[in-house]
Design a protein around this motif. Structure first.
Motif, PDB file in Angstrom:
ATOM      1  N   ILE A  17    -132.544 -50.213 -26.821  1.00 29.16           N
ATOM      2  CA  ILE A  17    -131.411 -49.302 -26.597  1.00 29.16           C
ATOM      3  C   ILE A  17    -131.286 -48.311 -27.742  1.00 29.16           C
ATOM      4  CG2 ILE A  17    -128.893 -49.184 -26.429  1.00 29.16           C
ATOM      5  CD1 ILE A  17    -128.983 -51.798 -24.860  1.00 29.16           C
ATOM      6  N   ALA A  18    -131.483 -48.760 -28.977  1.00 27.87           N
ATOM      7  CA  ALA A  18    -131.378 -47.854 -30.122  1.00 27.87           C
ATOM      8  C   ALA A  18    -132.395 -46.730 -30.038  1.00 27.87           C
ATOM      9  CB  ALA A  18    -131.555 -48.630 -31.429  1.00 27.87           C
ATOM     10  N   GLY A  19    -133.553 -46.991 -29.445  1.00 26.61           N
ATOM     11  CA  GLY A  19    -134.583 -45.981 -29.336  1.00 26.61           C
ATOM     12  C   GLY A  19    -134.357 -44.979 -28.221  1.00 26.61           C
ATOM     13  N   MET A  20    -133.391 -45.237 -27.349  1.00 29.03           N
ATOM     14  CA  MET A  20    -133.149 -44.333 -26.225  1.00 29.03           C
ATOM     15  C   MET A  20    -132.614 -42.984 -26.700  1.00 29.03           C
ATOM     16  SD  MET A  20    -131.287 -46.698 -23.349  1.00 29.03           S
ATOM     17  CE  MET A  20    -132.188 -47.887 -22.362  1.00 29.03           C
ATOM     18  N   THR A  21    -132.941 -41.935 -25.963  1.00 32.37           N
ATOM     19  CA  THR A  21    -132.285 -40.652 -26.159  1.00 32.37           C
ATOM     20  C   THR A  21    -130.983 -40.642 -25.361  1.00 32.37           C
ATOM     21  OG1 THR A  21    -133.383 -39.644 -24.257  1.00 32.37           O
ATOM     22  CG2 THR A  21    -134.519 -39.501 -26.391  1.00 32.37           C
ATOM     23  N   ASP A  22    -130.147 -39.665 -25.633  1.00 39.79           N
ATOM     24  CA  ASP A  22    -128.894 -39.553 -24.890  1.00 39.79           C
ATOM     25  C   ASP A  22    -129.155 -39.487 -23.387  1.00 39.79           C
ATOM     26  OD1 ASP A  22    -127.991 -39.236 -27.474  1.00 39.79           O
ATOM     27  OD2 ASP A  22    -126.842 -37.419 -27.082  1.00 39.79           O
ATOM     28  N   ARG A  23    -130.026 -38.585 -22.996  1.00 37.29           N
ATOM     29  CA  ARG A  23    -130.240 -38.350 -21.565  1.00 37.29           C
ATOM     30  C   ARG A  23    -130.878 -39.554 -20.893  1.00 37.29           C
ATOM     31  NH1 ARG A  23    -134.242 -33.295 -20.997  1.00 37.29           N
ATOM     32  NH2 ARG A  23    -132.646 -32.390 -22.330  1.00 37.29           N
ATOM     33  N   PHE A  24    -131.807 -40.240 -21.589  1.00 32.49           N
ATOM     34  CA  PHE A  24    -132.427 -41.413 -20.986  1.00 32.49           C
ATOM     35  C   PHE A  24    -131.418 -42.543 -20.832  1.00 32.49           C
ATOM     36  CE2 PHE A  24    -135.019 -45.342 -21.237  1.00 32.49           C
ATOM     37  CZ  PHE A  24    -135.765 -45.155 -20.068  1.00 32.49           C
ATOM     38  N   ALA A  25    -130.552 -42.723 -21.811  1.00 28.21           N
ATOM     39  CA  ALA A  25    -129.519 -43.755 -21.693  1.00 28.21           C
ATOM     40  C   ALA A  25    -128.613 -43.482 -20.498  1.00 28.21           C
ATOM     41  CB  ALA A  25    -128.698 -43.825 -22.981  1.00 28.21           C
ATOM     42  N   LEU A  26    -128.237 -42.232 -20.308  1.00 23.06           N
ATOM     43  CA  LEU A  26    -127.388 -41.874 -19.172  1.00 23.06           C
ATOM     44  C   LEU A  26    -128.123 -42.101 -17.852  1.00 23.06           C
ATOM     45  CD1 LEU A  26    -125.798 -38.608 -20.613  1.00 23.06           C
ATOM     46  CD2 LEU A  26    -124.604 -40.775 -20.194  1.00 23.06           C
ATOM     47  N   LEU A  27    -129.402 -41.730 -17.802  1.00 17.03           N
ATOM     48  CA  LEU A  27    -130.179 -41.938 -16.581  1.00 17.03           C
ATOM     49  C   LEU A  27    -130.361 -43.423 -16.266  1.00 17.03           C
ATOM     50  CD1 LEU A  27    -132.947 -39.197 -17.045  1.00 17.03           C
ATOM     51  CD2 LEU A  27    -131.157 -39.230 -15.286  1.00 17.03           C
ATOM     52  N   GLU A  28    -130.665 -44.216 -17.293  1.00 16.72           N
ATOM     53  CA  GLU A  28    -130.813 -45.655 -17.079  1.00 16.72           C
ATOM     54  C   GLU A  28    -129.497 -46.296 -16.668  1.00 16.72           C
ATOM     55  OE1 GLU A  28    -134.110 -47.847 -17.697  1.00 16.72           O
ATOM     56  OE2 GLU A  28    -133.982 -45.997 -16.526  1.00 16.72           O
ATOM     57  N   HIS A  29    -128.412 -45.821 -17.210  1.00 22.12           N
ATOM     58  CA  HIS A  29    -127.106 -46.345 -16.825  1.00 22.12           C
ATOM     59  C   HIS A  29    -126.831 -46.027 -15.357  1.00 22.12           C
ATOM     60  CE1 HIS A  29    -122.588 -46.485 -16.792  1.00 22.12           C
ATOM     61  NE2 HIS A  29    -122.850 -47.594 -17.468  1.00 22.12           N
ATOM     62  N   ASP A  49    -132.931 -40.257 -40.403  1.00 26.00           N
ATOM     63  CA  ASP A  49    -132.135 -40.533 -39.202  1.00 26.00           C
ATOM     64  C   ASP A  49    -132.946 -41.176 -38.078  1.00 26.00           C
ATOM     65  OD1 ASP A  49    -129.619 -39.845 -40.008  1.00 26.00           O
ATOM     66  OD2 ASP A  49    -129.567 -37.897 -39.014  1.00 26.00           O
ATOM     67  N   LEU A  50    -134.144 -41.665 -38.361  1.00 24.85           N
ATOM     68  CA  LEU A  50    -134.980 -42.243 -37.312  1.00 24.85           C
ATOM     69  C   LEU A  50    -134.302 -43.403 -36.598  1.00 24.85           C
ATOM     70  CD1 LEU A  50    -138.573 -42.346 -38.879  1.00 24.85           C
ATOM     71  CD2 LEU A  50    -137.713 -40.767 -37.144  1.00 24.85           C
ATOM     72  N   GLY A  51    -133.456 -44.133 -37.302  1.00 26.22           N
ATOM     73  CA  GLY A  51    -132.862 -45.335 -36.723  1.00 26.22           C
ATOM     74  C   GLY A  51    -131.603 -45.111 -35.919  1.00 26.22           C
ATOM     75  N   HIS A  52    -131.191 -43.864 -35.747  1.00 27.20           N
ATOM     76  CA  HIS A  52    -129.947 -43.616 -35.018  1.00 27.20           C
ATOM     77  C   HIS A  52    -130.095 -43.924 -33.531  1.00 27.20           C
ATOM     78  CE1 HIS A  52    -126.610 -42.189 -37.395  1.00 27.20           C
ATOM     79  NE2 HIS A  52    -127.458 -41.551 -38.194  1.00 27.20           N
ATOM     80  N   THR A  53    -129.028 -44.449 -32.978  1.00 28.94           N
ATOM     81  CA  THR A  53    -128.931 -44.754 -31.556  1.00 28.94           C
ATOM     82  C   THR A  53    -128.697 -43.474 -30.752  1.00 28.94           C
ATOM     83  OG1 THR A  53    -126.535 -44.948 -31.652  1.00 28.94           O
ATOM     84  CG2 THR A  53    -127.806 -46.938 -32.146  1.00 28.94           C
ATOM     85  N   PRO A  54    -128.733 -43.564 -29.411  1.00 28.46           N
ATOM     86  CA  PRO A  54    -128.203 -42.445 -28.635  1.00 28.46           C
ATOM     87  C   PRO A  54    -126.705 -42.302 -28.910  1.00 28.46           C
ATOM     88  CG  PRO A  54    -128.569 -44.362 -27.224  1.00 28.46           C
ATOM     89  CD  PRO A  54    -129.189 -44.675 -28.560  1.00 28.46           C
ATOM     90  N   PHE A  55    -126.195 -41.112 -28.737  1.00 30.21           N
ATOM     91  CA  PHE A  55    -124.767 -40.811 -28.864  1.00 30.21           C
ATOM     92  C   PHE A  55    -124.242 -40.939 -30.291  1.00 30.21           C
ATOM     93  CE2 PHE A  55    -125.251 -43.146 -24.674  1.00 30.21           C
ATOM     94  CZ  PHE A  55    -125.538 -42.001 -23.943  1.00 30.21           C
TER      95      PHE A  55
END
Length: 384
Positions: free
Chosen positions: A361-373, A95-101
């Motif tokens: 973007i694919a490497g982002m975690t859920d929380r980092f994606a939300l913070l960057e958004h 599952d290394l390649g999974h995106t956030p969310f």
């Protein structure tokens, strides 16, 4: 004592960049350890399985899921006398390649990447371990053995054209023989993934209150598991009763895979791992009866969990996050972190730039994606 058709580290096809072998670890053990120490593996702790990572501390994340898959895979591989270290490496990397969310993020990113070759999380896992992990002095990626790369690429079966662009790129260097089945260790990892998510999605759905123990009492496998617990422990507290039932669901799936696979291996009588790759069917499988039962469970989960209103509301919310971030970074690549600037400077066209943005973007975690958004999108809208 391993079976003659198990993958043999002494017979490995090796690594793209030759290295001196370890005194204390086999090549597959080193692959497993490099995966565990990879940045992408650590980020899995803050990536969605079904529920967005910050919604509750007790729900599975991609990291806990991967650990559970590895535990199941070790058990099955040991019972079938396969190479446990290779099996575990694939299970931890799958599952290394999974995106956030989770799959919601993947669907959104795939749609955005459609003009640039699309996005596929399995292909992205190969991209991570061959290119994007940049910590070693002598190579990009993790310089894994051919067998581990093949297993990650093909653990769900042969990959046919058109290949995802990231996988086609890697295959040009490694020739992973994508048209054949992978070795038995990869097949074990794939079935272990099915076992883990079927069991823990039931458990997480119950914990989230999307359905009750009574709601799933009619489901195959589950029905017998609860009945066995009630007969053995009458009046057991609901939490212990649930746990005892779910562990029996787990055990039923594992036992079925082992028994079915032993039969298929005996029938095929492979003398070496190459004989398994040459077959026109997998040798690690559920029985037909249990597979039908699992389809009924999956149909229930699809209706009552994956498409439950609270989950769908969150899916829509996080889809917008990915849809906003991708075009923003295409227009403002200078906002990418400094480590990405050389890649951006070398990008020859919009496709190359889009693939860099997709990697980020694919490497982002859920929380980092939300913070960057919040930082890059919502704050600018408010300021505007």
């Amino acid at each position: 004592m391993r079976a003659p058709y198990a993958s043999d580290p002494e017979a490995s096809r090796g690594r793209l960049v030759p290295e001196e072998e370890s005194t204390f670890r086999s090549c597959f053990q080193r692959d497993r350890d490099r995966i565990i120490h990879a940045s992408a593996f650590r980020r899995l702790k803050h990536k969605t399985q079904v529920f967005v990572e910050h919604e509750g501390d007790n729900y599975r994340t991609r990291l806990t899921h991967s650990i559970e898959v590895a535990q199941v895979a070790r058990t099955i591989a040991g019972a079938l006398k396969l190479n446990v270290e290779l099996t575990e490496a694939v299970a931890l990397a799958h599952d290394l390649g999974h995106t956030p969310f989770g799959h919601t993020g993947e669907d959104a990113l795939h749609a955005l990447m459609a003009p640039f070759g699309g996005f596929d999380h399995n292909a992205q896992a190969i991209r991570i371990v061959t290119r994007l992990e940049r910590h070693y002095a002598d190579f990009d990626g993790l310089n894994l053995t051919w067998e581990t790369l093949e297993a990650i690429a093909k653990h769900n079966g042969p990959v046919v054209a058109p290949l995802p662009w990231a996988l086609a790129e890697a295959n040009g260097e490694y020739d992973l023989e994508l048209g054949t089945h992978a070795g038995p260790e990869a097949q074990v990892a794939a079935l272990s993934d099915d076992i883990a998510y079927n069991n823990h999605d039931l458990h997480d759905g119950l914990r989230a209150g999307l359905f009750t123990d009574a709601d799933i009492a009619h489901l195959p496998i589950v029905r017998d598991s609860y009945a066995e617990v009630d007969a053995r422990y009458p009046g057991l507290h609901w939490n212990r009763r649930r746990h005892e039932a779910m562990r029996r669901v787990f055990g039923a799936m594992v036992s079925d895979v082992i028994a079915t696979s032993e039969h298929l291996l005996a029938k095929a009588a492979p003398a070496r791992v190459e004989d398994i790759r040459a077959l026109d069917h997998p040798v690690i499988r559920f029985s037909d009866r249990l597979w039908r039962d699992l389809q009924e469970i999956r149909a229930f989960l699809f209706e009552h969990m994956y498409r439950a209103p609270p989950v769908m509301e969150k899916r829509a919310e996080v889809t917008d996050v990915v849809r906003d971030l991708f075009p923003f970074f295409l227009v403002h690549p200078g906002e990418l972190p400094e480590r990405w600037h050389n890649d951006v400077a070398a990008a020859g066209d919009e496709t190359a730039l889009a693939r860099i943005v997709s990697d980020y973007i694919a490497g982002m975690t859920d929380r980092f994606a939300l913070l960057e958004h919040d930082r890059l999108i919502l704050s600018r809208r408010c300021a505007g």
